[in-house]
Motif scaffolding. Structure first.
Motif, PDB file in Angstrom:
ATOM      1  N   LEU A  27      -2.724 -16.973  -1.489  1.00  0.00           N
ATOM      2  CA  LEU A  27      -2.487 -17.506  -0.146  1.00  0.00           C
ATOM      3  C   LEU A  27      -3.793 -17.950   0.511  1.00  0.00           C
ATOM      4  N   ASN A  38      -2.424  -3.523 -14.306  1.00  0.00           N
ATOM      5  CA  ASN A  38      -2.420  -2.236 -15.019  1.00  0.00           C
ATOM      6  C   ASN A  38      -1.166  -2.127 -15.874  1.00  0.00           C
ATOM      7  N   ILE A 122      -0.049  -4.555 -10.026  1.00  0.00           N
ATOM      8  CA  ILE A 122      -1.242  -5.324  -9.662  1.00  0.00           C
ATOM      9  C   ILE A 122      -2.021  -4.601  -8.558  1.00  0.00           C
ATOM     10  N   LEU A 123      -3.292  -4.326  -8.845  1.00  0.00           N
ATOM     11  CA  LEU A 123      -4.203  -3.753  -7.843  1.00  0.00           C
ATOM     12  C   LEU A 123      -4.981  -4.885  -7.178  1.00  0.00           C
ATOM     13  N   GLY A 148      -6.869   0.273  -5.288  1.00  0.00           N
ATOM     14  CA  GLY A 148      -6.161   1.305  -6.055  1.00  0.00           C
ATOM     15  C   GLY A 148      -5.848   2.555  -5.261  1.00  0.00           C
ATOM     16  N   VAL A 151      -1.325   3.697  -2.013  1.00  0.00           N
ATOM     17  CA  VAL A 151      -0.297   4.695  -1.726  1.00  0.00           C
ATOM     18  C   VAL A 151      -0.834   5.652  -0.662  1.00  0.00           C
TER      19      VAL A 151
HETATM   20  C1  LIG Z   1      -0.499   1.478 -12.087  1.00  0.00           C
HETATM   21  C2  LIG Z   1      -0.917   1.740 -10.684  1.00  0.00           C
HETATM   22  C3  LIG Z   1      -1.199   3.022 -10.274  1.00  0.00           C
HETATM   23  C4  LIG Z   1      -1.576   3.270  -8.963  1.00  0.00           C
HETATM   24  N1  LIG Z   1      -1.825   4.568  -8.579  1.00  0.00           N
HETATM   25  C5  LIG Z   1      -2.156   4.820  -7.295  1.00  0.00           C
HETATM   26  C6  LIG Z   1      -2.397   6.145  -6.869  1.00  0.00           C
HETATM   27  O1  LIG Z   1      -2.293   7.100  -7.652  1.00  0.00           O
HETATM   28  N2  LIG Z   1      -2.734   6.357  -5.574  1.00  0.00           N
HETATM   29  C7  LIG Z   1      -2.855   5.346  -4.685  1.00  0.00           C
HETATM   30  O2  LIG Z   1      -3.169   5.595  -3.522  1.00  0.00           O
HETATM   31  N3  LIG Z   1      -2.637   4.055  -5.069  1.00  0.00           N
HETATM   32  C8  LIG Z   1      -2.305   3.777  -6.343  1.00  0.00           C
HETATM   33  N4  LIG Z   1      -2.098   2.496  -6.753  1.00  0.00           N
HETATM   34  C9  LIG Z   1      -2.374   1.404  -5.819  1.00  0.00           C
HETATM   35  C10 LIG Z   1      -1.223   1.115  -4.909  1.00  0.00           C
HETATM   36  O3  LIG Z   1      -0.023   0.935  -5.638  1.00  0.00           O
HETATM   37  C11 LIG Z   1      -1.534  -0.177  -4.140  1.00  0.00           C
HETATM   38  O4  LIG Z   1      -2.813  -0.036  -3.519  1.00  0.00           O
HETATM   39  C12 LIG Z   1      -0.480  -0.427  -3.094  1.00  0.00           C
HETATM   40  O5  LIG Z   1       0.761  -0.700  -3.737  1.00  0.00           O
HETATM   41  C13 LIG Z   1      -0.859  -1.600  -2.225  1.00  0.00           C
HETATM   42  O6  LIG Z   1       0.189  -1.755  -1.296  1.00  0.00           O
HETATM   43  P1  LIG Z   1       0.418  -3.121  -0.606  1.00  0.00           P
HETATM   44  O7  LIG Z   1       1.725  -3.019   0.133  1.00  0.00           O
HETATM   45  O8  LIG Z   1      -0.815  -3.508   0.158  1.00  0.00           O
HETATM   46  O9  LIG Z   1       0.550  -4.192  -1.806  1.00  0.00           O
HETATM   47  P2  LIG Z   1       1.658  -4.278  -2.955  1.00  0.00           P
HETATM   48  O10 LIG Z   1       2.348  -2.973  -3.160  1.00  0.00           O
HETATM   49  O11 LIG Z   1       0.989  -4.939  -4.123  1.00  0.00           O
HETATM   50  O12 LIG Z   1       2.713  -5.252  -2.306  1.00  0.00           O
HETATM   51  C14 LIG Z   1       2.382  -6.599  -2.095  1.00  0.00           C
HETATM   52  C15 LIG Z   1       3.712  -7.344  -1.977  1.00  0.00           C
HETATM   53  O13 LIG Z   1       3.425  -8.676  -1.566  1.00  0.00           O
HETATM   54  C16 LIG Z   1       4.323  -9.513  -2.266  1.00  0.00           C
HETATM   55  N5  LIG Z   1       3.757 -10.864  -2.271  1.00  0.00           N
HETATM   56  C17 LIG Z   1       2.772 -11.371  -3.046  1.00  0.00           C
HETATM   57  N6  LIG Z   1       2.512 -12.653  -2.718  1.00  0.00           N
HETATM   58  C18 LIG Z   1       3.344 -12.965  -1.698  1.00  0.00           C
HETATM   59  C19 LIG Z   1       3.552 -14.128  -0.913  1.00  0.00           C
HETATM   60  N7  LIG Z   1       2.870 -15.255  -1.127  1.00  0.00           N
HETATM   61  N8  LIG Z   1       4.485 -14.084   0.079  1.00  0.00           N
HETATM   62  C20 LIG Z   1       5.199 -12.956   0.315  1.00  0.00           C
HETATM   63  N9  LIG Z   1       5.050 -11.816  -0.397  1.00  0.00           N
HETATM   64  C21 LIG Z   1       4.130 -11.823  -1.395  1.00  0.00           C
HETATM   65  C22 LIG Z   1       4.404  -8.901  -3.664  1.00  0.00           C
HETATM   66  O14 LIG Z   1       5.566  -9.334  -4.319  1.00  0.00           O
HETATM   67  C23 LIG Z   1       4.454  -7.420  -3.313  1.00  0.00           C
HETATM   68  O15 LIG Z   1       5.791  -7.000  -3.089  1.00  0.00           O
HETATM   69  C24 LIG Z   1      -1.688   2.207  -8.049  1.00  0.00           C
HETATM   70  C25 LIG Z   1      -1.402   0.899  -8.457  1.00  0.00           C
HETATM   71  C26 LIG Z   1      -1.031   0.664  -9.775  1.00  0.00           C
HETATM   72  C27 LIG Z   1      -0.723  -0.761 -10.198  1.00  0.00           C
END
Ligand SMILES: Cc1cc2nc3c(=O)[nH]c(=O)nc-3n(C[C@H](O)[C@H](O)[C@H](O)COP(=O)(O)OP(=O)(O)OC[C@H]3O[C@@H](n4cnc5c(N)ncnc54)[C@H](O)[C@@H]3O)c2cc1C
Length: 168
Positions: A27, A38, A122-123, A148, A151
């Motif tokens: 974006l 991951n 995706i991180l 990362g 959560v």
């Molecule tokens: C394997 C793994 C293990 C992890 N373990 C931990 C842990 O133990 N402890 C911890 O604290 N964190 C952990 N994390 C990290 C944590 O999951 C992320 O930091 C967290 O999910 C980020 O939240 P978010 O809502 O910002 O983004 P996300 O959960 O990535 O959500 C982003 C959303 O935006 C949507 N999106 C993307 N582009 C667009 C667009 N153009 N328009 C509209 N929507 C869009 C995506 O589809 C997604 O639904 C882990 C991550 C992974 C991958």
């Protein structure tokens, strides 16, 4: 301001909080967030599984735990780092075979283990372990790069971004 969705809708909105973490560059290409994919697996239930608790292995590059008698295992991104710098979901066979090897030889040696499911997540990473909560333009705030830890800190970062947007 107008937002266009993939399904063809156009939304008129006064302000926008961009909170898509590792997908932010699609974006806003100049935001300093690198996506990091991951690979993760979960096994079928393993009778008398000796693993209890959460574990990190090899400097934290791998992590595993017991989830209701199954092994949840992920990591190994360092084995193919440049390929995994992507916001596309998908398998990496090099990393997946390393995870299977670790599962069979270190975590559950000598036991029959079957993998139930694989997935990817995706991180959003950056050069410093600090989220970005900043004004991008008058009516746009970004709250991304959870490094990362989303959560644990995601709701706080979202709240900080929303307050910046509303109070600006
Ligand atoms: C394997 C793994 C293990 C992890 N373990 C931990 C842990 O133990 N402890 C911890 O604290 N964190 C952990 N994390 C990290 C944590 O999951 C992320 O930091 C967290 O999910 C980020 O939240 P978010 O809502 O910002 O983004 P996300 O959960 O990535 O959500 C982003 C959303 O935006 C949507 N999106 C993307 N582009 C667009 C667009 N153009 N328009 C509209 N929507 C869009 C995506 O589809 C997604 O639904 C882990 C991550 C992974 C991958």
């Amino acid at each position: 301001m107008e937002l266009e969705t993939e399904t063809g809708w156009t939304l008129r909105v006064p302000r926008v909080l961009v909170a898509v973490n590792g997908f932010a560059k699609s974006l806003l290409p100049d935001v300093d967030v690198t996506p990091a994919r991951n690979q993760v697996l979960i096994t079928h239930p393993i009778p008398d599984l000796p693993v209890e608790g959460c574990f990190h292995y090899d400097r934290g590059y791998y992590y595993f735990r017991n989830v209701e008698g199954r092994v949840l295992l992920g990591g190994g991104r360092h084995l193919d780092n440049s390929i995994e710098q992507t916001s596309e979901f998908g398998a990496n066979e090099l990393i997946r075979s390393a995870l299977v090897q670790l599962l069979k030889t270190v975590i559950c040696p000598g036991r029959p283990v079957e993998i139930d499911a694989w997935w990817t997540g995706i991180l959003g990473l950056g050069p410093v372990k600090k989220p970005i909560v900043e004004r991008y333009s008058d009516n746009v705030v970004v709250a991304v790069r959870l490094n990362g830890m989303g959560v644990a800190i995601g709701t706080l970062i979202g709240q900080e971004g929303a307050e910046m947007l509303l109070n600006g």
